[in-house]
Design a protein around this motif. Structure first.
Motif, mmCIF file in Angstrom:
data_model
loop_
_atom_site.group_PDB
_atom_site.id
_atom_site.type_symbol
_atom_site.label_atom_id
_atom_site.label_comp_id
_atom_site.label_asym_id
_atom_site.label_seq_id
_atom_site.Cartn_x
_atom_site.Cartn_y
_atom_site.Cartn_z
ATOM 1 N N ARG A 198 0.850 -1.183 0.000
ATOM 2 C CA ARG A 198 0.000 0.000 0.000
ATOM 3 C C ARG A 198 0.890 1.239 0.000
ATOM 4 O O ARG A 198 2.047 1.172 0.420
ATOM 5 C CB ARG A 198 -0.923 0.034 1.228
ATOM 6 N N GLU A 209 -3.508 10.911 0.068
ATOM 7 C CA GLU A 209 -4.080 9.744 -0.609
ATOM 8 C C GLU A 209 -3.475 8.486 -0.008
ATOM 9 O O GLU A 209 -2.281 8.443 0.311
ATOM 10 C CB GLU A 209 -3.832 9.788 -2.116
ATOM 11 N N ALA A 211 -3.885 4.148 -0.583
ATOM 12 C CA ALA A 211 -4.532 3.099 -1.364
ATOM 13 C C ALA A 211 -3.573 1.944 -1.586
ATOM 14 O O ALA A 211 -2.361 2.066 -1.367
ATOM 15 C CB ALA A 211 -5.007 3.645 -2.714
ATOM 16 N N ASP A 212 -4.125 0.814 -2.037
ATOM 17 C CA ASP A 212 -3.282 -0.264 -2.517
ATOM 18 C C ASP A 212 -2.434 0.245 -3.673
ATOM 19 O O ASP A 212 -2.877 1.108 -4.445
ATOM 20 C CB ASP A 212 -4.128 -1.449 -2.998
ATOM 21 N N ALA A 215 -4.080 0.124 -7.206
ATOM 22 C CA ALA A 215 -5.203 1.052 -7.351
ATOM 23 C C ALA A 215 -4.710 2.490 -7.447
ATOM 24 O O ALA A 215 -5.227 3.288 -8.238
ATOM 25 C CB ALA A 215 -6.159 0.894 -6.172
ATOM 26 N N LEU A 216 -3.709 2.826 -6.663
ATOM 27 C CA LEU A 216 -3.204 4.196 -6.680
ATOM 28 C C LEU A 216 -2.526 4.521 -8.004
ATOM 29 O O LEU A 216 -2.682 5.614 -8.546
ATOM 30 C CB LEU A 216 -2.244 4.406 -5.516
ATOM 31 N N THR A 225 -0.876 13.339 -6.326
ATOM 32 C CA THR A 225 -0.481 11.983 -6.705
ATOM 33 C C THR A 225 -0.332 11.878 -8.207
ATOM 34 O O THR A 225 0.616 11.270 -8.718
ATOM 35 C CB THR A 225 -1.529 10.970 -6.216
ATOM 36 N N ASP A 281 -13.013 7.908 1.943
ATOM 37 C CA ASP A 281 -12.940 6.822 0.964
ATOM 38 C C ASP A 281 -13.674 7.179 -0.319
ATOM 39 O O ASP A 281 -14.839 7.605 -0.282
ATOM 40 C CB ASP A 281 -13.543 5.542 1.538
ATOM 41 N N ARG A 282 -12.985 7.009 -1.448
ATOM 42 C CA ARG A 282 -13.664 7.046 -2.736
ATOM 43 C C ARG A 282 -14.147 5.645 -3.077
ATOM 44 O O ARG A 282 -15.265 5.445 -3.526
ATOM 45 C CB ARG A 282 -12.722 7.552 -3.837
ATOM 46 N N ASP A 283 -13.266 4.674 -2.874
ATOM 47 C CA ASP A 283 -13.580 3.256 -3.015
ATOM 48 C C ASP A 283 -13.120 2.576 -1.733
ATOM 49 O O ASP A 283 -12.324 3.153 -0.974
ATOM 50 C CB ASP A 283 -12.839 2.648 -4.219
ATOM 51 N N HIS A 286 -9.437 2.964 -0.566
ATOM 52 C CA HIS A 286 -8.805 4.025 -1.350
ATOM 53 C C HIS A 286 -9.332 5.361 -0.852
ATOM 54 O O HIS A 286 -10.436 5.788 -1.206
ATOM 55 C CB HIS A 286 -9.103 3.848 -2.836
#
Length: 314
Positions: A198, A209, A211-212, A215-216, A225, A281-283, A286
């Motif tokens: 991550r 930000e 995220a994994d 995904a990022l 980012t 969180d957006r997802d 994430h």
């Protein structure tokens, strides 16, 4: 007093690598030292296995030092030039009473071989080694007390590119063999993306930000980012276009109002100048701290991002 980091909440699982990336002065190294309580936090809590490090008495904290170690950025300055390699590696064994006599010598020899050096090197001084070899000594020193968590504070930034790959591969092998958790600090997103599970992106002392890794890289949500990815062609997101930042990170003595990134953001709107965005969180998994996060589609010059019709800086 100037706060170096603020409003940060992170979790690191056993066997996981959390990469932390950002420009110089973003608070990456400070955060790593706070996790180890090498720096005392002025507020907030740091938990290791459910224990708050800030509230531990000195002897209990010393016991936990076995579980938490650090590999520093400078392989020269982090090793005392007056000590031989066997004394540098053996210091942790002596402090915690883990090995004596022949067992101590055998442990040091095994650690040197584990990091790719010869046991015959134990009688040498740090100045007799190359930068990559000195960093391997630093890794062996951290491993001597069998930790479960290691802060890697830019461990390869001072090394040549070819040596960087060797040291990163060594760290990955040690993680698999020992089940180590890493907090991996770097300013080079290529290295972070290659090495981490991550990624947390820091800007002006805040996580913007989280995220994994995949995904990022595939779908960055924060303009900062996106700009970091744009600067690295081989892993950049070509479909989103390129973002080039102007200016410098803000001074912690005079931080801007609202979002700290807005003076450099190509898509800043009035809300960004007035209100600090929260990390949300957006997802699932994430999180982004942006009022108008990118949706993964191209943003054309003069176009909009979100509902506030922010201006495009040229």
């Amino acid at each position: 007093m100037v706060p170096a980091v603020r409003d940060i909440s992170l979790r690191i699982a056993a066997g996981e690598t959390l990469g932390v990336v950002g420009e110089s002065g973003s608070g990456k190294s400070t955060l790593g030292r706070l996790l180890l309580r090498l720096l005392p936090p002025t507020s907030g809590q740091v938990f290791f296995d459910g224990q708050d490090l800030a509230g531990l008495p000195r002897l209990e904290l010393q016991r936990l030092r076995r579980e938490m170690q650090v590999v520093f950025q400078d392989p020269v300055g982090s090793l005392d030039p007056r000590f031989r390699v066997e004394d540098l590696i053996g210091e942790g064994l002596d402090i915690h009473g883990l090995a004596e006599g022949k067992e101590r010598s055998r442990t040091i020899a095994r650690l040197l071989e584990e990091v790719g050096l010869s046991s015959d090197h134990r009688r040498r001084f740090p100045h007799e080694f190359s930068g990559g070899q000195r960093q391997r000594i630093g890794i062996a020193r951290a491993l001597a007390v069998s930790p479960r968590f290691i802060v890697l504070d830019e461990p390869v930034s001072a090394l040549d590119v070819s040596v960087q790959a060797q040291v990163l591969n060594l760290l990955a092998d040690l993680q698999r063999e020992r089940g180590l958790a890493y907090f991996f600090v770097a300013h080079d997103l290529r290295v972070v993306a290659h090495f981490s599970d991550r990624i947390a992106v820091l800007y002006a002392g805040r996580v913007v930000e989280l995220a994994d890794r995949d995904a990022l890289i595939a779908r960055p949500g924060h303009p900062y980012t996106q700009s970091l990815l744009s600067a690295v062609a081989e892993i950049g997101v070509v479909d989103q276009g390129r973002v080039q930042l102007a200016g410098e990170p803000p001074s912690p003595l005079r931080p801007p109002s609202g979002c700290a990134f807005h003076p450099r953001c190509p898509y800043a709107a009035d809300r960004c100048r007035q209100e600090q965005p929260s990390l949300s969180d957006r997802d699932p998994g994430h999180a982004i701290a942006c009022h108008f996060p990118l949706d993964g589609s191209p943003v054309a010059p003069g176009g909009t991002k979100g509902q506030d019709k922010p201006e495009k800086k040229l």
